[in-house]
Design a protein around this motif. Structure first.
Motif, PDB file in Angstrom:
ATOM      1  N   GLU A   3       0.830  -1.208   0.000  1.00 45.10           N
ATOM      2  CA  GLU A   3       0.000   0.000   0.000  1.00 45.10           C
ATOM      3  C   GLU A   3       0.865   1.258   0.000  1.00 45.10           C
ATOM      4  N   PHE A   4       1.994   1.189   0.681  1.00 41.78           N
ATOM      5  CA  PHE A   4       2.838   2.376   0.827  1.00 41.78           C
ATOM      6  C   PHE A   4       3.805   2.539  -0.353  1.00 41.78           C
ATOM      7  N   ALA A   5       3.958   1.478  -1.144  1.00 43.59           N
ATOM      8  CA  ALA A   5       4.933   1.489  -2.241  1.00 43.59           C
ATOM      9  C   ALA A   5       4.856   2.719  -3.153  1.00 43.59           C
ATOM     10  N   PRO A   6       3.659   3.220  -3.523  1.00 43.00           N
ATOM     11  CA  PRO A   6       3.624   4.379  -4.428  1.00 43.00           C
ATOM     12  C   PRO A   6       4.422   5.579  -3.916  1.00 43.00           C
ATOM     13  N   VAL A   7       4.545   5.710  -2.608  1.00 37.64           N
ATOM     14  CA  VAL A   7       5.168   6.923  -2.054  1.00 37.64           C
ATOM     15  C   VAL A   7       6.645   7.042  -2.430  1.00 37.64           C
ATOM     16  N   PRO A   8       7.483   6.041  -2.138  1.00 33.83           N
ATOM     17  CA  PRO A   8       8.891   6.179  -2.561  1.00 33.83           C
ATOM     18  C   PRO A   8       9.034   6.268  -4.080  1.00 33.83           C
ATOM     19  N   PHE A   9       8.180   5.557  -4.844  1.00 35.97           N
ATOM     20  CA  PHE A   9       8.255   5.639  -6.299  1.00 35.97           C
ATOM     21  C   PHE A   9       7.947   7.054  -6.784  1.00 35.97           C
ATOM     22  N   GLU A  10       6.976   7.676  -6.112  1.00 41.55           N
ATOM     23  CA  GLU A  10       6.618   9.041  -6.475  1.00 41.55           C
ATOM     24  C   GLU A  10       7.795   9.979  -6.222  1.00 41.55           C
ATOM     25  N   LYS A  11       8.435   9.756  -5.080  1.00 39.73           N
ATOM     26  CA  LYS A  11       9.583  10.586  -4.699  1.00 39.73           C
ATOM     27  C   LYS A  11      10.650  10.497  -5.795  1.00 39.73           C
ATOM     28  N   ALA A  12      10.837   9.282  -6.325  1.00 36.44           N
ATOM     29  CA  ALA A  12      11.866   9.089  -7.351  1.00 36.44           C
ATOM     30  C   ALA A  12      11.381   9.519  -8.725  1.00 36.44           C
ATOM     31  N   GLY A  13      10.121   9.979  -8.797  1.00 30.69           N
ATOM     32  CA  GLY A  13       9.568  10.384 -10.095  1.00 30.69           C
ATOM     33  C   GLY A  13       9.298   9.198 -10.999  1.00 30.69           C
ATOM     34  N   LYS A  14       9.062   8.022 -10.390  1.00 28.81           N
ATOM     35  CA  LYS A  14       8.846   6.812 -11.175  1.00 28.81           C
ATOM     36  C   LYS A  14       7.466   6.219 -10.923  1.00 28.81           C
TER      37      LYS A  14
END
Lengths: 382, 341
Positions: free
Chosen positions: A150-161
């Motif tokens: 569930e939390f995975a989108p957050v770090p990906f968003e940070k990386a712009g991915k």
């Protein structure tokens, strides 16, 4: 209603004085954890033949995971009851749940006497379906994985991915549903664990068949309260915008849950003729009165239309309820637990330091992540 | 199906998962029955002289070290069950403690070891089946090779029998296994338990549970003061009997019915609560716990229905809220960035 780009990292300095102080507490805790692995549990804890479970189970796992029910409570509100206006709170709540559960799971691991064989609980050939602990163990393990997803989108968003996760996005709703079901299962089962302890759990807390109901109701109450608590603290400590109007609606759910809980709780005591124990002049009766007060005072506050709108009153009510739910668990599992004559338990200093160390790690991780990653909601720029 | 109906169904089933325990309790299973060829022991507190031969023999059979307490290095000073002690003799005292088996100014011995419950809490509570009740003999064995050390068995034992080796970095659960664990197997080889074999007075008697229960009830009917030939060792093949005057027994066989009964039964002149026995009625807590658990989770039917309903609802609501993922993932922003770079 779109919320895109509405989350951002706080961006302030990570290494503050309080962060370093927490780091010292964590280091002391880690020292004693190492001690526990090198020299055995007895070297660090006061566990004994009558008290096999101490604060490592009762706080780190039983209370800790209940305090981490914010993500669960909000997921029910937003996705099941379709209250989209609470969207801004979901990410910090999921993060707090993830940290609480992950460290609860870690706590369970170093409380495991035979931790190097932990994988045995994952092998279906060993499963005992009569055991409440099996359901708790597997459910908590699965829920930690679900929270990570569930939390995975957050770090990906940070990386712009974030677009790399398009496939996950298509199925994330399924994990959100799991994220509602799993806590319902294991939070109620944490209460069921008290049944087999029988007479050892003092009558004021031994409700037998009602154990799962009381456990889930108090877990939900704590979940909603922790959301209130986190947001109020975020407003105070991190300069986040006030969400008081939003929160006051959550309190309606708490009022309902509290009323049902207190009705059944006292109903059970009355039907089984146990009300007299409340008047005993002993520690259990005192603890019961204290615990009940912490449930009832917030009910008085939250039922009041005016008080409900005030941030400070909300914080008081939320804090009381977190203490009440925690105390309920402490009383049932530890303070009101009496294995018979000849046994006593109070946690040792190193044992307490391990638990404080885990709490410190949890807070540090939370602060670090909200300052670096887009977790907290940005105020609408008008 | 309308969304509202969906909602009702899913919330209903999630609520049922919680409350089903209350309903399921009506279908709670009965206490388990004794195993068909259950073996056990009868401990007659009035015959015990506190010599602790059984404690020593137990340590020998199980390869356990003595417990050294303070300066007394000459003998084993185990005071209670522990990771080093599967069997211990304890003493009840009142007043000046001079008269054996009497309440007033008296003393009495009590043996503490695994009671080998008919409906064992430890077996019910163990998540990985490391505690097992043998189908035929009813003996409760522990299997450290699968044990994760969660110690739920300790919380689930009304007698606080299973003990964990807290003093070792790689400890395990320890308890009496009726001398029949792998590598010892005295019962399988037709022998009796170590403690019964060395008991000089017949206070600890080995045998089939049904025979021992009959023997216990016979003793309770005897007249106080008359002589009785107390069998020793194995009730099926006893050694020379121990002749002794009959004491004033409590009219109660501990373990006949307590929490479903035990294969190790006790009789005594002193009320059992004074000897440290727990306050149990006839219902086993394991049966209540399992009733609740199976009421909620039989065949995982309720959770499966709840998950199906919840999935449908979450799907609808995330779409309705204009956020397919449910976690507000920001794609557009990302792709714009990518396009610019």
């Amino acid at each position: 209603m779109s919320h895109y780009s509405s989350y951002q990292a706080v961006g302030t300095k990570v290494l503050t004085k309080s962060f370093i102080f927490l780091g010292v507490i964590a280091a002391i805790g880690i020292y004693f954890m190492i001690d526990r692995f090198v020299n055995g549990m007895g070297a660090v804890s006061n566990l004994n033949g009558g008290y096999p479970w101490g604060i490592w189970v009762v706080y780190d796992v039983v209370v800790g995971t209940a305090l981490a029910c914010g993500g669960y409570a909000l997921a029910i509100t937003i996705y099941v009851f379709n209250k989209g206006q609470y969207h801004p709170l979901i990410r910090p709540a999921i993060l707090a749940s993830l940290l609480g559960y992950a460290l609860g799971g870690f706590g369970a691991l170093f409380d495991m006497g035979r931790w190097w064989q932990f994988y045995n609980i994952l092998l279906p050939g060993n499963w005992n379906f009569n055991a409440v602990m099996l359901e708790v163990g597997l459910c908590v393990f699965t829920y930690i994985i679900v929270l990570i997803i569930e939390f995975a989108p957050v770090p990906f968003e940070k990386a712009g991915k974030a677009h790399k996760l398009k496939a996950l996005n298509k199925v994330l709703f399924f994990f959100l549903a799991l994220g509602v079901l799993l806590p319902t299962m294991h939070q109620s089962s944490l209460g069921s664990m008290l049944i087999v302890m029988g007479y050892k759990v003092t009558p004021l807390w031994q409700s037998l068949h009602l154990q799962p109901l009381f456990a889930i109701l108090t877990a939900l109450i704590m979940g909603f309260s922790v959301v209130i608590f986190e947001v109020s603290m975020g407003t105070a400590a991190l300069g986040q915008p006030s969400e008081a109007p939003l929160l006051s609606k959550l309190t309606k759910a708490i009022v309902w849950l509290l009323s049902i809980y207190l009705l059944f709780r006292f109903g059970e005591l009355a039907v089984r003729g146990k009300l007299g124990f409340i008047l005993d002049a002993n520690l259990n009766a005192f603890m019961f009165i204290l615990e009940t007060s912490l449930f009832v005072i917030p009910l008085m506050i939250l039922r009041d239309e005016e008080k409900r709108k005030k941030g400070k009153q909300l914080l008081i009510a939320g804090t009381c309820l977190l203490l009440a739910g925690s105390l309920y668990r402490f009383n049932a599992f530890l303070i009101g637990y009496d294995p018979g004559p000849g046994f006593s338990y109070f946690p040792s200093a190193p044992e307490i330091m391990v638990t404080l160390g885990i709490i410190a790690i949890e807070i540090m991780a939370y602060l670090f992540i909200v300052k670096i990653f887009p977790v907290l909601h940005r105020a609408e720029q008008a | 199906m309308k969304r509202r109906e969906f909602l009702k169904a899913a919330v209903g089933s999630a609520a049922a998962v919680t409350c089903g325990g209350v309903a399921g309790s009506a279908e709670a299973r009965e206490n388990l029955k004794p195993a068909p060829e259950a073996v056990g022991m009868l401990y007659d507190s009035t015959l015990c002289v506190g010599c602790k031969a059984c404690v020593t023999k137990c340590k020998e059979v199980n390869g356990m070290p003595p417990e050294i307490d303070g300066e007394h290095k000459a003998w084993d000073s185990a005071r209670d069950l522990s990771g080093k002690t599967h069997n211990v003799i304890k003493v009840f005292r009142s007043g000046s403690g001079q008269n054996k088996d009497q309440m007033k100014d008296g003393y009495a011995f009590e043996k503490r070891s695994c009671m080998h419950c008919v409906d064992p809490g430890c077996v019910s509570a163990c998540p990985v089946t490391a505690m097992r009740r043998h189908d035929l003999t009813g003996i409760i064995t522990h299997h450290a090779d699968v044990c994760i050390g969660c110690r739920t068995c300790m919380t689930g034992c009304p007698y606080n029998v299973p003990q964990f080796e807290y003093d070792k970095p790689f400890g395990q659960i320890q308890k009496c296994q009726m001398c029949n664990q792998a590598g010892v197997e005295r019962i399988d080889q037709g022998q009796m338990t170590g403690c019964a074999e060395v008991c000089p007075t017949g206070a600890t008697l080995f045998g089939k549970r049904s025979d021992l229960l009959a023997e216990a009830k016979r003793r309770l009917t005897l007249k106080e003061g008359e002589h009785y030939l107390y069998p020793r060792g194995d009730l099926a093949n006893p050694s020379k009997p121990h002749e002794k005057a009959v004491p004033d027994y409590q009219q109660h066989v501990w373990g006949e019915k307590e929490a479903g009964g035990t294969n190790v039964m006790h009789i005594s002149s002193i009320p059992f609560d004074k000897l440290g026995m727990p306050p149990l009625d006839e219902r086993s807590y394991a049966s209540i716990s399992e009733g609740v658990q199976h009421g909620l989770y039989s065949y995982m039917a309720l959770p499966a229905v709840a998950l199906a309903g919840l999935t449908a609802i979450v799907r609808r609501n995330t779409v309705a809220q204009g956020d397919e993922s449910g976690m507000d993932t920001d794609f557009e922003h990302d792709e714009k960035e990518e396009g610019q770079s």
